[in-house]
Motif scaffolding. Structure first.
Motif, mmCIF file in Angstrom:
data_model
loop_
_atom_site.group_PDB
_atom_site.id
_atom_site.type_symbol
_atom_site.label_atom_id
_atom_site.label_comp_id
_atom_site.label_asym_id
_atom_site.label_seq_id
_atom_site.Cartn_x
_atom_site.Cartn_y
_atom_site.Cartn_z
ATOM 1 N N ILE A 77 39.748 37.196 44.564
ATOM 2 C CA ILE A 77 40.851 38.136 44.804
ATOM 3 C C ILE A 77 41.510 38.074 46.180
ATOM 4 O O ILE A 77 42.343 38.931 46.475
ATOM 5 N N SER A 78 41.202 37.118 47.016
ATOM 6 C CA SER A 78 41.762 37.103 48.371
ATOM 7 C C SER A 78 42.875 36.074 48.495
ATOM 8 O O SER A 78 42.646 34.874 48.309
ATOM 9 N N ALA A 79 44.088 36.535 48.811
ATOM 10 C CA ALA A 79 45.207 35.606 48.998
ATOM 11 C C ALA A 79 44.944 34.610 50.126
ATOM 12 O O ALA A 79 45.136 33.399 49.946
ATOM 13 N N PRO A 80 44.501 35.048 51.328
ATOM 14 C CA PRO A 80 44.223 34.073 52.378
ATOM 15 C C PRO A 80 43.135 33.072 52.010
ATOM 16 O O PRO A 80 43.252 31.879 52.307
ATOM 17 N N ASP A 81 42.082 33.529 51.358
ATOM 18 C CA ASP A 81 41.026 32.614 50.928
ATOM 19 C C ASP A 81 41.569 31.582 49.938
ATOM 20 O O ASP A 81 41.143 30.428 49.928
ATOM 21 N N SER A 82 42.505 32.016 49.092
ATOM 22 C CA SER A 82 43.039 31.099 48.095
ATOM 23 C C SER A 82 43.862 29.986 48.727
ATOM 24 O O SER A 82 43.949 28.882 48.175
#
Length: 339
Positions: A77-82
């Motif tokens: 669920i994390s945009a930065p992690d993605s």
């Protein structure tokens, strides 16, 4: 008939499990416990440990528990992690959704409630954002969810399947009865991390982005209480069981708060202070994200009961204050991933 909750040992999924119990609806949780906690599952709700992409397990669970509807929460669920791990996000979110739906089509279940995100709208959506706004995800996370929406739409068109897709804005808070809340040490939601900072569980927090094109220079978000969101899922379930049409709906309140306003709310509710650092904005984050939430009220009759920032903060603080003293692990450092 029962509801299969994928990711039901996680933050939002466990609130859905409690909401169904409160409504007298039977449920079963499927979770691989990679990030979920078995203790988040309500007493009396069966927990099946496994992968949503395991077709045989999904089919067996649906058959054994008389499932007619699937609420699909399991995802990263994390945009930065993605941005750092796009292949991992496409595998976990898109490919596994496809595999889950293949099993659902082969089963007796005929309704799907899909957990999506406002990240499908991209970095500069219209404000407030209606469901008809163009989708231009700025991160692999948002795109992985949008592709999953497309897969669900096309699958429903080809098979005897109905669905409601719920696009979450910023989910926060905790169960008012204290039964469940955010248990993940690495949780990156602003209200959670600010609450932990206020309680001395971590060393302050970082504001990611200062000088943005917003009234006070920090990002603006529409925060929705997690229990109101769970109630929206129950309303979606009832809509589908009544024979309602396929829907894609925003989940928010239509009111935005900046990062600085949230920080001040946490200080106000706690009566304390904590250090705040400034950092660069994160890749994939929109500047402003506020829902046009009129459609969900009209189509599902959903009426949120906790649409107040101080209420959301207070419930989050109450959970953090009661939960972490019982744990041997500690929350992750706040400066890494908060926005």
């Amino acid at each position: 008939m029962a509801v299969l909750i994928t990711g039901g040992a996680g933050y939002i999924g466990s609130h859905m499990a409690h909401a169904l119990r409160d409504a007298g609806e039977p449920a079963v949780v499927l979770d691989d416990l990679s990030t979920g906690d078995r203790n988040a599952v309500p007493d009396g709700v069966p927990l099946v440990i496994g992968d949503v992409a395991d077709a045989n397990l999904v089919l067996r669970t649906i058959e054994d528990h008389g499932v007619d509807a699937v609420a699909h929460f399991a995802a990263r669920i994390s945009a930065p992690d993605s941005v750092r791990d796009p292949l991992g996000y496409y595998a976990a979110n898109t490919a596994k959704t496809r595999d889950l739906l293949a099993a659902v089509v082969a089963s007796r279940a005929r309704h799907v409630i899909f957990s999506s995100t406002a990240a499908v709208y991209g970095r500069e959506p219209p404000t407030p954002t209606p469901e008809t706004a163009p989708c231009a995800p700025a991160s692999p996370y948002g795109l992985s969810k949008l592709m999953s929406e497309w897969i669900l739409r096309d699958t429903a068109a080809a098979h005897d399947l109905t669905y409601v897709t719920l696009r979450y804005f910023n989910v926060a808070g905790a169960d008012p009865a204290g039964r469940t809340g955010q248990r993940a040490p690495e949780a990156a939601n602003l209200i959670t991390v600010a609450a932990r900072a206020a309680l001395g569980l971590n060393e302050g927090l970082s504001i990611f982005g200062d000088g943005l094109p917003t009234p006070d220079g920090t990002g603006v978000r529409d925060y929705i209480h997690v229990s109101d969101l769970a109630d929206a899922h129950v309303a979606a379930l009832r809509h589908l069981r009544r024979g309602g049409e396929n829907l894609t709906l925003n989940c928010g309140y239509g009111r935005g708060y900046s990062v600085k306003e949230v920080v001040e709310a946490v200080r106000r509710v706690t009566g304390g202070d904590f250090p705040v650092r400034r950092d660069a904005s994160r890749p994939g984050d929109p500047y402003v994200s506020i829902a046009d939430a009129s459609l969900i009220r009209d189509r599902l009759g959903w009426r949120p009961e906790r649409a107040d920032l101080d209420r959301i903060v207070a419930d989050a603080l109450r959970w953090e204050r009661s939960w972490w003293p019982t744990q041997t692990r500690r929350p992750a450092p706040a400066g890494r991933r908060v926005g």
